[in-house]
Design a protein around this motif. Sequence first.
Motif, PDB file in Angstrom:
ATOM      1  N   VAL A  60      -5.886   4.132  -4.195  1.00 36.14           N
ATOM      2  CA  VAL A  60      -5.578   2.882  -3.424  1.00 36.14           C
ATOM      3  C   VAL A  60      -4.962   3.303  -2.046  1.00 36.14           C
ATOM      4  CG1 VAL A  60      -4.198   0.993  -3.733  1.00 36.14           C
ATOM      5  CG2 VAL A  60      -5.594   1.622  -5.615  1.00 36.14           C
ATOM      6  N   SER A  64      -6.549   2.060   1.499  1.00 37.44           N
ATOM      7  CA  SER A  64      -5.902   0.906   2.114  1.00 37.44           C
ATOM      8  C   SER A  64      -5.472   1.604   3.625  1.00 37.44           C
ATOM      9  CB  SER A  64      -4.446   0.716   1.531  1.00 37.44           C
ATOM     10  OG  SER A  64      -3.394   1.616   1.570  1.00 37.44           O
ATOM     11  N   PHE A  65      -5.158   2.877   4.014  1.00 30.47           N
ATOM     12  CA  PHE A  65      -4.824   3.203   5.229  1.00 30.47           C
ATOM     13  C   PHE A  65      -5.972   4.026   5.894  1.00 30.47           C
ATOM     14  CE2 PHE A  65      -0.883   3.008   3.123  1.00 30.47           C
ATOM     15  CZ  PHE A  65      -0.155   2.080   3.811  1.00 30.47           C
ATOM     16  N   ARG A  69     -12.171   1.814   9.987  1.00 26.05           N
ATOM     17  CA  ARG A  69     -12.771   1.217   8.803  1.00 26.05           C
ATOM     18  C   ARG A  69     -14.464   1.391   8.575  1.00 26.05           C
ATOM     19  NH1 ARG A  69      -9.777   0.078   5.086  1.00 26.05           N
ATOM     20  NH2 ARG A  69      -8.206  -1.184   5.508  1.00 26.05           N
TER      21      ARG A  69
END
Length: 110
Positions: A60, A64-65, A69
């Motif tokens: 997670v 998330s970091f 993207r």
Amino acid sequence: MLRKGGALFLSVPSVFLRENDRECWRFLPEGLRYLLREFETVHVIPEGNSLTGFFRTCNVFLASFLRPRILAPLWQCTLVPLLNVAGCAVERIAGDNDQFTVNYSVWARK
């Protein structure tokens, strides 16, 4: 949460170390038993142990970091499964230690 007849099925996140086993202010075993004290039977089941929780939390956190993207799909198809498999492989080392489990399932019956 799923309610069927007099039974209740519930799943809650828990990504924090317990300070003690009598802690009732988070959705941890004692807090869940307290919230569901009106039920006749309450079973709180950790979903994995502390090592499993560590690997899930790493997944997670890293997802998330992850930048840029555009790399996220690559991450999700390679390292996420690898960390999950690693977590399952080392789960036996921690045994019943569920201090850092990331989720609890609850089954309660009136």
